[in-house]
Enzyme design. Structure first.
Site, PDB file in Angstrom:
ATOM      1  N   THR A   3       1.675  -4.366   4.174  1.00 31.49           N
ATOM      2  CA  THR A   3       1.603  -4.598   5.803  1.00 31.49           C
ATOM      3  C   THR A   3       0.988  -5.911   6.001  1.00 31.49           C
ATOM      4  OG1 THR A   3      -0.546  -3.598   5.884  1.00 31.49           O
ATOM      5  CG2 THR A   3       1.364  -2.104   6.221  1.00 31.49           C
ATOM      6  N   ASP A   4       0.165  -6.381   5.174  1.00 34.42           N
ATOM      7  CA  ASP A   4      -0.487  -7.770   5.393  1.00 34.42           C
ATOM      8  C   ASP A   4       0.383  -9.001   5.680  1.00 34.42           C
ATOM      9  OD1 ASP A   4      -2.908  -6.702   4.797  1.00 34.42           O
ATOM     10  OD2 ASP A   4      -3.170  -7.468   2.790  1.00 34.42           O
ATOM     11  N   TYR A  61      -8.285   0.763  -3.966  1.00 29.84           N
ATOM     12  CA  TYR A  61      -7.106   0.901  -4.455  1.00 29.84           C
ATOM     13  C   TYR A  61      -6.224  -0.326  -5.018  1.00 29.84           C
ATOM     14  CZ  TYR A  61      -4.819  -0.406  -0.375  1.00 29.84           C
ATOM     15  OH  TYR A  61      -4.386  -1.500   0.646  1.00 29.84           O
ATOM     16  N   GLU A 112      -3.838 -26.812  28.946  1.00 30.59           N
ATOM     17  CA  GLU A 112      -4.998 -27.512  28.904  1.00 30.59           C
ATOM     18  C   GLU A 112      -4.866 -28.900  27.964  1.00 30.59           C
ATOM     19  OE1 GLU A 112      -8.915 -25.063  28.272  1.00 30.59           O
ATOM     20  OE2 GLU A 112      -7.515 -23.708  27.974  1.00 30.59           O
ATOM     21  N   SER A 156       1.496  -7.457  -0.778  1.00 30.73           N
ATOM     22  CA  SER A 156       2.283  -8.580  -0.249  1.00 30.73           C
ATOM     23  C   SER A 156       1.409  -9.899   0.185  1.00 30.73           C
ATOM     24  CB  SER A 156       2.767  -7.859   1.375  1.00 30.73           C
ATOM     25  OG  SER A 156       1.736  -7.942   2.428  1.00 30.73           O
ATOM     26  N   LYS A 210      -0.073  -7.633  12.847  1.00 33.61           N
ATOM     27  CA  LYS A 210      -1.112  -6.670  12.517  1.00 33.61           C
ATOM     28  C   LYS A 210      -2.323  -6.873  13.074  1.00 33.61           C
ATOM     29  CE  LYS A 210      -2.787  -4.649   8.071  1.00 33.61           C
ATOM     30  NZ  LYS A 210      -2.991  -4.745   6.790  1.00 33.61           N
ATOM     31  N   THR A 256       0.797  -1.364   0.176  1.00 33.50           N
ATOM     32  CA  THR A 256      -0.009   0.028  -0.056  1.00 33.50           C
ATOM     33  C   THR A 256       0.846   1.313   0.004  1.00 33.50           C
ATOM     34  OG1 THR A 256      -1.808  -1.095   0.981  1.00 33.50           O
ATOM     35  CG2 THR A 256      -1.586   1.244   1.168  1.00 33.50           C
TER      36      THR A 256
HETATM   37  C1  SIN Z   1      -0.305  -5.480   1.074  1.00 31.12           C
HETATM   38  O1  SIN Z   1      -0.064  -5.963   2.226  1.00 31.12           O
HETATM   39  O2  SIN Z   1       0.355  -5.315   0.120  1.00 31.12           O
HETATM   40  C2  SIN Z   1      -1.784  -4.521   1.161  1.00 31.12           C
HETATM   41  C3  SIN Z   1      -1.921  -3.858   2.259  1.00 31.12           C
HETATM   42  C4  SIN Z   1      -1.038  -3.010   2.702  1.00 31.12           C
HETATM   43  O3  SIN Z   1       0.047  -2.704   2.474  1.00 31.12           O
HETATM   44  O4  SIN Z   1      -1.442  -2.499   3.919  1.00 31.12           O
END
Ligand code: SIN
Length: 328
Positions: free
Chosen positions: A93-94, A27, A284, A60, A166, A14
């Site tokens: 970020t994924d 997007y 457990e 990602s 995340k 992103t």
């Molecule tokens: C990605 O992980 O490429 C899409 C989402 C992001 O970057 O926040």
């Protein structure tokens, strides 16, 4: 020799995303080339010498072995180059959690390596990409940034790779650290570390493998039976991470099928589908009797990365594997 040159390895995400509208919600990740991104960074007054290499230009969710292999060798090259102070990896970020932890386990803790991403695309109102990038430059340029392992810079916060997850799908403040909180707070004009480097001079814990085995994450759900476990074994999984309920639990039929797999030599790691907390041995679930490994502080995504590396390194013993999860 000290230097302010920073190698920037771009992968997409992103931070390089574009929606074509400041207020639109749709997007596409990985649309803006690294040269355009760095032109904008420079126009904001960031002074460090930025030396870009485009490794990929993808979301990602599509990152995998070939991008990881290229990233690893590019970082080794940058670490060996006296003219380079450190490395920034722009990343979605994924799966930043997976890439950061894989690199953390397989690189010496020398020059700083920082992943950075964004939650809002570059052309969205309130985009966080340029600020996160400027923060990453500040971190990598700092004398005290080395010897901490791979880090993630997001939302004015610096995290260690081994702690990140995340925790939000869309808010700018999307990452959390567990069990340790942030390493530092950063803005484009300030950086406050909360402690000294803890891994100065440490060698990589694992050699870079020739490839990674198929390891699946199985999310436990109420009323589930043993069939999903059998299906995963049927497609040749070499290991399974259970994203279990609570402290890594699952219905008895699932645990029995996993026990059978563990006793047949397929390592089974119990993690949790809950966001945060430890999964300890024999609380457990009787791990000793069933032959399971407890993920301790690692959530399912990072537990899978570590298990893939352990299998790729030829490790087989449950006790030996457990010891690596005990000190992630
Ligand atoms: C990605 O992980 O490429 C899409 C989402 C992001 O970057 O926040």
């Amino acid at each position: 020799m000290s230097s302010s040159r920073i190698r920037v390895l771009a992968t997409g995400g992103t931070i390089a995303g574009s929606g074509g509208s400041a207020f639109g919600s749709g997007y596409r990740a990985g649309q803006i080339g690294i040269d355009d991104m760095l032109r904008e960074v420079r126009s904001l007054g960031v002074e460090a010498e930025l030396d870009p290499v485009e490794v990929a230009s993808i979301g990602s969710q599509d990152i995998g072995w070939s991008e990881w292999d290229r990233l690893h060798s590019e970082i080794l090259r940058a670490q060996a180059d006296d003219s380079i102070a450190g490395v920034i990896v722009t990343h979605g970020t994924d799966t930043a959690e997976e890439t950061a932890y894989l690199l953390d386990l397989t690189l010496d803790a020398g020059k700083p390596v920082v992943l950075v991403g964004a939650m809002r695309p570059a052309d969205a109102v309130g985009s966080d990409g340029m600020r996160n990038f400027a923060n990453a430059v500040r971190v990598v340029s700092d004398q005290a940034a080395g010897g901490r392992g791979v880090m993630l810079v997001m939302g004015d916060t610096v995290f260690a790779a081994r702690d990140i997850r995340k925790a939000a799908t869309s808010s700018v403040d999307a990452f959390r650290g567990f069990p340790r909180g942030p390493l530092a707070r950063v803005t484009p004009t300030s950086l406050d570390w909360f402690g000294p480097p803890d891994r100065t001079g440490a060698a990589a814990r694992f050699a870079w493998p020739d490839g990674l085995p198929r390891v699946a994450i199985l999310i436990a759900g109420a009323g589930m039976d043993e069939k999903p476990v059998e299906a995963l074994l049927g497609i040749g999984c070499k290991g399974i991470v259970l994203a279990g309920m609570g402290q890594g639990n699952a219905p008895a039929r699932v645990l029995d099928a996993l026990e059978k797999a563990a006793k047949a030599g397929v390592p089974i790691v119990r993690s949790s589908r809950v966001d945060e907390g430890l999964v300890d041995r024999n609380v457990e679930v009787d791990d000793d009797a069933r032959g399971f490994i407890a993920a301790r502080a690692l959530g399912p995504a990072k537990a899978r990365v570590l298990l893939m590396l352990l299998i790729a390194s030829g490790m087989t013993g449950t006790a030996e594997m457990q010891a690596t999860f005990d000190r992630p």
